[in-house]
Design a protein around this motif. Structure first.
Motif, PDB file in Angstrom:
ATOM      1  N   ALA A  42       0.815  -1.315  -0.025  1.00  0.00           N
ATOM      2  CA  ALA A  42      -0.152   0.188   0.154  1.00  0.00           C
ATOM      3  C   ALA A  42       0.712   1.173   0.019  1.00  0.00           C
ATOM      4  O   ALA A  42       0.469   2.150  -0.645  1.00  0.00           O
ATOM      5  CB  ALA A  42      -0.748   0.052   1.015  1.00  0.00           C
TER       6      ALA A  42
ATOM      7  N   THR B   8       1.019   4.250  -2.852  1.00  0.00           N
ATOM      8  CA  THR B   8       0.774   5.644  -2.590  1.00  0.00           C
ATOM      9  C   THR B   8       1.964   6.623  -2.787  1.00  0.00           C
ATOM     10  O   THR B   8       1.701   7.600  -3.067  1.00  0.00           O
ATOM     11  CB  THR B   8       0.192   5.756  -1.020  1.00  0.00           C
ATOM     12  OG1 THR B   8      -0.729   4.529  -0.839  1.00  0.00           O
ATOM     13  CG2 THR B   8      -0.155   7.073  -0.719  1.00  0.00           C
ATOM     14  N   LEU B   9       3.102   5.847  -2.443  1.00  0.00           N
ATOM     15  CA  LEU B   9       4.285   6.912  -2.418  1.00  0.00           C
ATOM     16  C   LEU B   9       4.864   7.118  -3.971  1.00  0.00           C
ATOM     17  O   LEU B   9       6.025   7.657  -3.912  1.00  0.00           O
ATOM     18  CB  LEU B   9       5.268   6.516  -1.301  1.00  0.00           C
ATOM     19  CG  LEU B   9       4.632   6.448   0.146  1.00  0.00           C
ATOM     20  CD1 LEU B   9       5.913   6.021   1.124  1.00  0.00           C
ATOM     21  CD2 LEU B   9       4.243   7.756   0.521  1.00  0.00           C
TER      22      LEU B   9
ATOM     23  N   ARG C 268      -5.890  -4.418  -7.574  1.00  0.00           N
ATOM     24  CA  ARG C 268      -7.355  -3.780  -7.183  1.00  0.00           C
ATOM     25  C   ARG C 268      -6.868  -2.520  -6.407  1.00  0.00           C
ATOM     26  O   ARG C 268      -7.627  -1.429  -6.352  1.00  0.00           O
ATOM     27  CB  ARG C 268      -8.219  -4.600  -6.631  1.00  0.00           C
ATOM     28  CG  ARG C 268      -8.685  -5.747  -7.304  1.00  0.00           C
ATOM     29  CD  ARG C 268     -10.160  -6.552  -6.562  1.00  0.00           C
ATOM     30  NE  ARG C 268      -9.517  -6.833  -5.334  1.00  0.00           N
ATOM     31  CZ  ARG C 268      -8.936  -8.081  -5.045  1.00  0.00           C
ATOM     32  NH1 ARG C 268      -8.422  -9.106  -5.971  1.00  0.00           N
ATOM     33  NH2 ARG C 268      -8.521  -8.472  -4.019  1.00  0.00           N
ATOM     34  N   LEU C 269      -6.086  -2.623  -5.634  1.00  0.00           N
ATOM     35  CA  LEU C 269      -5.729  -1.264  -4.474  1.00  0.00           C
ATOM     36  C   LEU C 269      -5.250  -0.295  -5.203  1.00  0.00           C
ATOM     37  O   LEU C 269      -5.611   0.797  -5.097  1.00  0.00           O
ATOM     38  CB  LEU C 269      -4.509  -2.047  -3.624  1.00  0.00           C
ATOM     39  CG  LEU C 269      -4.275  -1.445  -2.260  1.00  0.00           C
ATOM     40  CD1 LEU C 269      -5.330  -1.314  -1.450  1.00  0.00           C
ATOM     41  CD2 LEU C 269      -3.008  -2.160  -1.566  1.00  0.00           C
TER      42      LEU C 269
ATOM     43  N   GLU D 239      -8.075   1.474  -7.350  1.00  0.00           N
ATOM     44  CA  GLU D 239      -8.821   2.355  -6.331  1.00  0.00           C
ATOM     45  C   GLU D 239      -8.184   3.563  -5.928  1.00  0.00           C
ATOM     46  O   GLU D 239      -8.725   4.521  -5.792  1.00  0.00           O
ATOM     47  CB  GLU D 239      -9.012   1.717  -4.669  1.00  0.00           C
ATOM     48  CG  GLU D 239     -10.030   0.590  -4.824  1.00  0.00           C
ATOM     49  CD  GLU D 239     -11.530   0.899  -4.942  1.00  0.00           C
ATOM     50  OE1 GLU D 239     -11.703   1.976  -5.124  1.00  0.00           O
ATOM     51  OE2 GLU D 239     -12.111  -0.097  -4.949  1.00  0.00           O
ATOM     52  N   LEU D 240      -6.603   3.487  -5.888  1.00  0.00           N
ATOM     53  CA  LEU D 240      -5.815   4.812  -5.869  1.00  0.00           C
ATOM     54  C   LEU D 240      -5.643   5.406  -6.992  1.00  0.00           C
ATOM     55  O   LEU D 240      -4.617   6.143  -7.054  1.00  0.00           O
ATOM     56  CB  LEU D 240      -4.577   4.424  -4.852  1.00  0.00           C
ATOM     57  CG  LEU D 240      -4.856   3.672  -3.658  1.00  0.00           C
ATOM     58  CD1 LEU D 240      -3.504   3.238  -2.872  1.00  0.00           C
ATOM     59  CD2 LEU D 240      -5.538   5.042  -2.710  1.00  0.00           C
ATOM     60  N   GLU D 241      -6.164   5.144  -8.150  1.00  0.00           N
ATOM     61  CA  GLU D 241      -6.079   5.690  -9.273  1.00  0.00           C
ATOM     62  C   GLU D 241      -4.702   5.622  -9.860  1.00  0.00           C
ATOM     63  O   GLU D 241      -4.258   6.545 -10.731  1.00  0.00           O
ATOM     64  CB  GLU D 241      -6.463   7.139  -9.170  1.00  0.00           C
ATOM     65  CG  GLU D 241      -7.812   7.508  -8.767  1.00  0.00           C
ATOM     66  CD  GLU D 241      -8.984   6.872 -10.017  1.00  0.00           C
ATOM     67  OE1 GLU D 241      -8.789   7.249 -10.942  1.00  0.00           O
ATOM     68  OE2 GLU D 241      -9.815   6.414  -9.530  1.00  0.00           O
TER      69      GLU D 241
END
Ligand SMILES: [Mg+2]
Ligand SMILES: [Mg+2]
Ligand SMILES: [Zn+2]
Ligand SMILES: [Zn+2]
Ligand SMILES: [Zn+2]
Ligand SMILES: [Zn+2]
Lengths: 270, 270, 270, 270
Positions: free
Chosen positions: A211, A215-216, A247-248, A251-253
């Motif tokens: 994750a 994200t980073l 999938r994650l 969701e985070l584009e």
């Protein structure tokens, strides 16, 4: 932010069929699972091979078979391991590099690893880098703690590694750097400008570190080499672990990269 | 903030008389410089010994002689090294521990070190901790990278280390954690509540890391083992390096600890 | 690492003669102490002025007198404050800028300050930057918390600030960013490439933050505006505070900059 | 890790129907969207109210109507805003607190906010805390930059806030703390032991900060007050934004808290 490169670490050198029935062992099994992982969103197949008894091997022939079996099925970037196992010589460990795969791992330091020592003395690191350079193989620096980054950068200064730099942070291995956001940010901070990075969390760290990677702006490695479970008490397959990261990321584009998009991000010849 | 404990790392295992004429080599020389360092503000003597040819040794007899020669001169805390040198067995390295000195170093991981490997596999780490426990010796955890802290904490959980915990961060050794404020803060962040720490910067990192140690409430190690120079191009003596840290600490309103004050800070028996 | 620029914050807007007999109040007193601070190692005089009753003032005439009195005595860089005091209009606060001093402070945000509010709304920040640009005055960004850096960078993007960028981190003011190494490192991390920075710790934070500034390659502000004490219970003079930072820097092998060296570091016209 | 508390910031004081048709404005609309958000996974409704013209209001009557309309539909924790709007007195802003809702926001500092100033001087902060204490309302500290945490802790020391401490980090507002992992980790580091935290990223920061909140063990605020878009160019509804965080958390094996579970995590009376 670049598209997300997911590396599937399908088999490793430690996990056994006793640990999980989902482990691929033969070249055909590994290739089958690579193809499934590719379908699920992975663009790099990080591979080890096993001998007939399921023991870790660096056999050139087994790597050749496995690579061909993968290539028959999909266009993934193939990244061979040079980690080997206890008792192997540097030459043993370097066998798959002589096949000139697109990528190979290059661990730039020595560290305790489980009950043993993952042994990469300064001289051998240079021997490995030199071999990759000669065979046109792009190294992925395998970073188990902060000191290994400086050594990777030293190789660049010494001319033993050229071109785009890509790092894999292996976090949460007992003996190595802890798996958390603070340590990850410090590692990322140390990278040379333009370098890319992947994070591989060990065991239950795999999911949260994935994750953070998404994200980073990093990339993510998952697979049975690093983690057996989908969730507590529930064994995973390689493709399930990859699919969840995809999938994650969705969701985070952050869309996942195809193998060719990954080649462009890593500046590999197409 | 506690008073400042300065550790004098007088000799080490690597530096030679060719590197600097100021290196103490015999038990008497080491003891003489320990006493000078104590006079200059140090409260712990971190010692290695050398054989007649100046080569690193873990001889019980040489350590015994050296310790007695120091104790004749001053009341410093004596901390023996268990680092040893290439080719030594764990038992070789553990010899000075059998003299039951107040402290001994315990390196909780394996790391590349210069051109070689400083080899501390998981099993040997436990053997070392066990030996220290049996001889009533307080370990100082020698931390060369982040992963070594988790291993130190594991030893505590396993009951192999009890009582007050003290860490020494060796920073800036090629192969180990870089020497800068960010990495230092991360290490400090990981310590268990109540633990104390010392920072030892290698080479030209010795002075800035000392300043950080003083400022951030840690303790400081200096000496020829880690750094030969007082400033660029000017060789140092052990006592000069200690005296500078004491002056720096005085400017920063942090007085240095006497050996007995250091014992209280480290919860050593007086 | 550049030579160290010490800024002497001689008087401020809050401290009174009741707080300390060492506070300079008249133009002559301020100039006298500026010259002493310069002698002691400072290269920037950060000045406020006071009216006949000792109250904070932004009087153009008082600033003019003070600046001339300083320039008669020494060649320090003169940095006027635009902070002002409660109830002043932006035009009041901007008076000293119209004298075209070499530098002026520019606070890029609003923050609680003691029992009140230090009021710098977005529009006024731009008015201040514009005025400095028109009078050829180099701003020093006064940063009281992380958000003010982004605003400073926004001014650069808007063309309201050009040339070399210099920041002053005011740390440990109740309402503002805490004074410790972690917060300082984060601030430094956010700076644009090539920018320089000074740290000003408030109260008892002045000394440790000065040590961090020297060690980490920043610059240092000290003086009675920020801190009254040399050590607990012992009132300081401005020149004592400066002299201590110079000695500290000397121990850390970092010489202080003369005013002209500071001009070069800050890319001010000589 | 606790279950995830999602706060739905449904309306705010700034967004208009011109900005997005999805903004709820009347008490019935707000209540309707609160219920949908609850259905989608939120357990706290963070509410502002608007007058007939859609302008921000702190009317006690409008808050009363809105709270009753929500309570008719679902059991969410109701958190009223005390932010108010330019020109309001503290008493205006405190009106909804006099209804004794379960929670109210308490911003512990002053900061530039868009083109204006969000004004919370030290004295008014204490007045707000005192009012919440008298009406049995649990404050949520609204933190726009690092200095506001120290002030929150000061209130606790002064006895103006008691019981469990909960913080909301508003990140990425121009003038406030930047929205990234480094700044978030620093904020989390400063919290007192046992405190809980929520992160609210502004604009395009909402999604990545939500991912960090879920991953790092914090809680998450989303909604139209902070962000209008589901993705670039695509306007969101409040419930869509909540539902996405719930799905993200599910992928990360972190179930969302029901309102009663959130009450237990926050130690609110059930
Ligand atoms: Mg290591
Ligand atoms: Mg602020
Ligand atoms: Zn592998
Ligand atoms: Zn040693
Ligand atoms: Zn000032
Ligand atoms: Zn709000």
């Amino acid at each position: 932010m670049d598209k997300l490169i997911i590396t599937a670490a399908l088999v490793g050198a430690e996990v056994t069929r006793e640990d999980t029935p989902h482990l691929p062992v033969t070249p055909e099994e590994i290739a089958e699972q690579a193809a499934e992982a590719c379908e699920a969103g992975a663009s790099i197949a990080h591979i080890h091979v096993r001998d007939k008894e399921g023991r870790p091997s660096q056999s050139r022939e087994l790597y050749r078979e496995t690579i061909e079996a993968i290539q028959k099925r999909c266009g993934m970037i193939i990244q061979v391991s040079t980690g080997g196992a206890v008792g192997m010589t540097p030459e043993d460990r370097l066998q798959p590099v002589t096949l000139s795969p697109e990528m190979a791992t290059l661990t730039t330091g020595t560290v305790n690893f489980g009950n043993g020592v993952f042994h990469n003395p300064p001289g051998e690191i240079r021997q490995f880098a030199d071999s990759m350079q000669q065979h046109g193989v792009r190294p992925e620096f395998e970073i188990f703690d902060t000191g290994m980054i400086s050594t990777a950068i030293a190789l660049v200064k010494e001319g033993l590694v050229t071109g785009h730099l890509h790092f894999d942070f292996v976090m949460g291995m007992p003996g190595g750097i802890p798996a958390d956001a603070k340590h990850l940010l410090l590692l990322v901070d140390q990278l040379p400008a333009g370098a890319t990075w992947t994070v591989a969390g060990i065991g239950r760290n795999q999911l949260p570190m994935a994750a953070l990677g998404v994200t980073l702006g990093g990339h993510v490695r998952v697979g049975l080499e690093d983690n057996l479970y989908y969730r507590k008490g529930e064994l995973a397959t390689n493709s399930q672990l990859v699919a969840r990261v995809k999938r994650l990321a969705a969701e985070l584009e952050r869309p996942v990269a195809t193998p060719d998009e990954a080649r462009r991000i890593l500046a590999l010849p197409n």
